[in-house]
Design an enzyme around this catalytic site. Structure first.
Site, PDB file in Angstrom:
ATOM      1  CE  LYS A  61      -3.822  -2.054   2.660  1.00 47.90           C
ATOM      2  NZ  LYS A  61      -5.030  -2.240   1.895  1.00 47.90           N
ATOM      3  CD  GLU A  94      -4.945   5.501   4.015  1.00 44.60           C
ATOM      4  OE1 GLU A  94      -6.150   5.320   4.308  1.00 44.60           O
ATOM      5  OE2 GLU A  94      -4.399   4.974   3.040  1.00 44.60           O
ATOM      6  CG  HIS A 123     -11.910  -1.966   8.253  1.00 39.52           C
ATOM      7  ND1 HIS A 123     -12.416  -0.704   8.076  1.00 39.52           N
ATOM      8  CD2 HIS A 123     -11.290  -1.955   9.447  1.00 39.52           C
ATOM      9  CE1 HIS A 123     -12.100   0.029   9.127  1.00 39.52           C
ATOM     10  NE2 HIS A 123     -11.425  -0.697   9.979  1.00 39.52           N
ATOM     11  NE  ARG A 152      -7.757  -9.654  -4.886  1.00 43.74           N
ATOM     12  CZ  ARG A 152      -8.869  -9.127  -4.394  1.00 43.74           C
ATOM     13  NH1 ARG A 152     -10.017  -9.292  -5.024  1.00 43.74           N
ATOM     14  NH2 ARG A 152      -8.851  -8.418  -3.282  1.00 43.74           N
TER      15      ARG A 152
HETATM   16  P1  ADP Z   1      -7.850  -3.929   2.835  1.00 45.56           P
HETATM   17  O1  ADP Z   1      -6.835  -4.018   1.739  1.00 45.56           O
HETATM   18  O2  ADP Z   1      -7.380  -4.576   4.093  1.00 45.56           O
HETATM   19  O3  ADP Z   1      -9.210  -4.360   2.425  1.00 45.56           O
HETATM   20  P2  ADP Z   1      -8.441  -1.113   2.375  1.00 45.56           P
HETATM   21  O4  ADP Z   1      -7.330  -0.144   2.299  1.00 45.56           O
HETATM   22  O5  ADP Z   1      -9.045  -1.555   1.098  1.00 45.56           O
HETATM   23  O6  ADP Z   1      -7.939  -2.381   3.203  1.00 45.56           O
HETATM   24  O7  ADP Z   1      -9.571  -0.544   3.323  1.00 45.56           O
HETATM   25  C1  ADP Z   1     -10.656  -1.350   3.736  1.00 45.56           C
HETATM   26  C2  ADP Z   1     -11.791  -0.491   4.223  1.00 45.56           C
HETATM   27  O8  ADP Z   1     -11.413   0.332   5.310  1.00 45.56           O
HETATM   28  C3  ADP Z   1     -12.321   0.488   3.197  1.00 45.56           C
HETATM   29  O9  ADP Z   1     -13.265  -0.101   2.363  1.00 45.56           O
HETATM   30  C4  ADP Z   1     -12.932   1.569   4.074  1.00 45.56           C
HETATM   31  O10 ADP Z   1     -14.189   1.192   4.526  1.00 45.56           O
HETATM   32  C5  ADP Z   1     -12.031   1.608   5.253  1.00 45.56           C
HETATM   33  N1  ADP Z   1     -11.001   2.657   5.070  1.00 45.56           N
HETATM   34  C6  ADP Z   1      -9.819   2.516   4.469  1.00 45.56           C
HETATM   35  N2  ADP Z   1      -9.115   3.656   4.486  1.00 45.56           N
HETATM   36  C7  ADP Z   1      -9.881   4.566   5.116  1.00 45.56           C
HETATM   37  C8  ADP Z   1      -9.712   5.947   5.476  1.00 45.56           C
HETATM   38  N3  ADP Z   1      -8.602   6.604   5.206  1.00 45.56           N
HETATM   39  N4  ADP Z   1     -10.725   6.562   6.113  1.00 45.56           N
HETATM   40  C9  ADP Z   1     -11.856   5.894   6.423  1.00 45.56           C
HETATM   41  N5  ADP Z   1     -12.057   4.614   6.139  1.00 45.56           N
HETATM   42  C10 ADP Z   1     -11.097   3.936   5.493  1.00 45.56           C
END
Ligand code: ADP
Length: 654
Positions: free
Chosen positions: A116, A200, A235, A297
């Site tokens: 990431k 973040e 999440h 993917r």
């Molecule tokens: P993973 O790869 O573990 O699935 P992601 O980066 O895709 O993680 O984030 C998963 C979820 O977490 C997102 O769909 C969102 O709901 C929440 N999320 C991620 N980043 C943020 C953020 N900066 N602020 C608020 N919610 C977030």
């Protein structure tokens, strides 16, 4: 076109890939572990090869074994599905080295998006908006804490190697940072073997909106519209839909362009998804979304896009992998009606969503107009603790969002699964929730509405239990009548009492049942009239007429309103243990005992944190069901425990 494919996956996605491969005239080759010998994907493919033991590390994740099978079976290509080896660049390279086409992006694109932190840096360069935060090298807790302070709370700690919401913690206060960091790092180390994190800014009222992209090997890339995946728990996505509520053509265009730019920046080809976090406080805005990550993917929720575009994404994947150009240009991609997907899981929403494994005794998913069902299990098969416990994906398509939600709720209401518990009632409740229907939601929706959605411990449905009792009663009566005929003796058991001659006047009796491990009394009332039917009730509730009752050995499985109750007649010799409502804390699933927070003799309050079990790479906290004094039954922290193992006994304070 490629002529044969090895599908390096299992469950519903392996079945899904096989379906398109067959339609394209390809020979389909399955692989399976010990636990999957009788699985659906093994049955639907033209041939199947055993690759090892049940744990993924010994089968579905062993690249060499899979490549050896592909070569032996004469496969032209390997489709990795999602999860397992799908985002493993070394695997993609190994396929190529073995002369196999990898159905996915070039290894370098996987690598570029794999972590990431690096992906965010790359996207910043490509002019794609990214969430503000720290995604650098330094990992000292004090430094990260300082960064969190500078970014401003709330912040989100994310595993650099993250996926599936693992190793992620939201932190609201500076004082909570250290604990959260430790938890995130521990989970990240366990799940990915890499404990590095990034910090973040936590976007308030966040919506998860992602764009499906497709590239070919000639530098072309298009997007296939968005999916809104804001309905999540821990999440992890629960419901996905397209189009996203509140999306305008202008914002779609802006997001689509950003996603295509992201894909082009890494020389992408094949199917991919660019995930954005969007500010959902009002309508979606062209300046209100930020890149989170790219999944290199096919996604679990790809059918939502298929239903609104009328395209087959797996077909596109095979065409691109075969060296064809993208079948359509951007201007030819349609968006028709509304599609919503629900993930039906073998889990128990009333008990913290613990995975609910075991034999699937019955499984009926009703077919409806505009509804697609992608199932990975069928009746008679097992949901094992080794893999993701998803039973099926149900996708409803209709002209409007409201109609699509109605259709999905209707399917959930008429879904019958006996054996594992499922989230069907929970999914139906989401589809019917007025705020969700009114498009008022963000990623916190589910957490805020757990109670409305029935995801809290609930009292037993006594009318359902009574329906189970009625079936057991009828069963016993029939058995006794048969025996009576055989031995022709007078019977004195209450079960024989429906023989009108054996009593005069109204009679009442009761029987002891065990319902979901708890002793319950069912009252039976025999009417005076000869041949009239006895009535059965539990706690005053008469047997529900709309319950679905399934016989299974000693038990009956009663399904009603998406909930399941397992009932049998108490046999003191077998059921000695079931007091009900006691202070026993048992492992709710197979897993690793990660932590124990109590010692022998401690006194705890009801609800106190007692232990943590890790299963499916997720941590589950166990709490005290009653207040009292602790007796530790199993203190082997770090060891595996089987489902049902007694961990701690709490003796009630008197
Ligand atoms: P993973 O790869 O573990 O699935 P992601 O980066 O895709 O993680 O984030 C998963 C979820 O977490 C997102 O769909 C969102 O709901 C929440 N999320 C991620 N980043 C943020 C953020 N900066 N602020 C608020 N919610 C977030």
């Amino acid at each position: 076109m490629l002529k044969s494919v090895l599908i390096a996956n299992r469950g519903e996605i392996a079945c899904r890939i096989a379906r398109t491969a067959k339609a394209l005239g390809m020979r389909t080759i399955a692989v399976y572990s010990d636990a999957d010998a009788k699985s659906l994907h093994v049955q639907v493919c033209d041939e199947a090869h055993h690759i090892g033991a049940a744990p993924p590390r010994e089968s579905y994740l062993v690249a060499e074994k899979i490549i050896a099978v592909a070569k032996k079976a004469g496969a032209d290509c390997v489709h990795p599905g999602y999860g397992f080896l799908s985002e493993n660049a070394a695997f993609a390279e190994a396929c190529a080295a073995a002369g196999l086409v990898f159905v996915g992006p070039p290894p370098n694109a996987i690598r570029a998006m794999g972590l990431k932190d690096a992906a965010k840096a790359l996207m910043e360069k490509a002019g794609v908006p990214v969430v503000p935060g720290y995604h650098g090298e330094r990992q000292e807790p004090t430094f990260l804490k300082q960064k969190a302070y500078e970014i401003g709370y709330p912040v989100l700690i994310k595993a650099v190697a993250g996926g599936g919401g693992k190793g992620m913690r939201r932190v609201d206060k500076h004082a909570d940072f250290d604990d959260a960091l430790e938890g995130a790092m521990r989970e990240a180390q366990g799940a990915f073997g890499d404990n590095r994190v990034l910090i973040e800014k936590y976007v308030l009222s966040p919506r998860h909106v992602e764009i499906q992209v497709f590239g070919d090997n000639y530098g072309n890339a298009v997007h296939l519209n968005e999916r809104d995946c804001s309905l999540q728990r821990r999440h992890q996505k629960v419901i996905e839909e397209s189009p996203a509520p509140g999306m305008s053509p202008q914002v779609r265009d802006a997001m689509g362009r950003a996603a295509v730019a992201a894909a082009k920046a890494v020389g992408y080809s094949g199917a991919g998804t660019v995930e954005f976090i969007a500010d959902g406080a009002g309508a979606l805005r062209a300046d209100g979304f930020w890149f989170m990550e790219m999944n290199t993917r096919l996604q679990v929720e790809h059918p939502v896009t298929e239903m609104v575009t009328g395209l087959d994404l797996v077909e596109w994947q095979f065409r691109v992998a075969s060296g064809e150009k993208l079948p359509l240009e951007q201007k030819d991609i349609r968006l028709n009606g509304h599609a919503v997907e629900a993930r039906l899981y073998a889990e128990d929403p009333e008990r913290g969503f613990v995975p609910s494994t075991g034999r699937v005794i019955a499984l009926e998913l009703p077919q409806r107009e505009g509804v697609r069902i992608d199932a990975g299990v069928a009746a008679g098969m097992d949901v094992t603790p080794y893999y993701d416990p998803m039973i099926a994906k149900v996708i409803a398509h209709a002209p409007t969002r409201t109609e699509a939600l109605d259709r999905l709720a209707d399917v959930m209401d008429h879904t019958a699964v006996a054996g594992p518990r499922t989230n069907a009632a929970f999914l139906s409740a989401i589809c019917k929730h007025p705020e969700f229907r009114a498009e008022k939601f963000d990623t916190g929706f589910i957490e805020r509405h757990m109670e409305d959605l029935g995801a809290v411990p609930r009292a037993k449905d006594t009318a359902a239990v009574a329906a189970g009792a009625a079936r057991l009663f009828a069963r016993e009566t029939t058995a006794l009548h048969e025996r009576a005929r055989r031995v022709s003796t007078e019977l004195h058991s209450p079960w024989s009492a429906t023989d009108a001659f054996s009593f005069s006047g109204d009679r009442k009796t009761s029987i002891a049942l065990i319902a979901d491990g708890e002793r319950i009394r069912a009252d039976i009332s025999y009417p005076q009239r000869a041949k009239a039917v006895a009535t059965i009730s539990v706690d005053g509730a008469a047997a529900a007429s709309d319950a679905h009752v399934i016989d299974h050995g000693r038990d009956v499985y009663v399904l009603r309103g998406g909930r399941q109750f397992v009932v049998h007649i108490e046999d003191p010799a077998i059921d000695a243990d079931h007091g009900g409502g006691d202070g026993a804390i048992k492992a709710p699933m197979h897993g690793k005992l990660l932590a124990l927070f109590v010692n022998d003799g401690d006194t705890v309050d009801k609800g106190a944190r007692v232990a943590v079990i890790e299963a499916m790479k997720m941590e589950h906290t166990l709490t005290a069901p009653i207040a009292g004094t602790v007796r530790v039954l199993n203190g082997n922290v770090g060891a595996q425990v089987a489902e049902g193992t007694g961990l701690v006994q709490i003796e009630a304070a008197t």
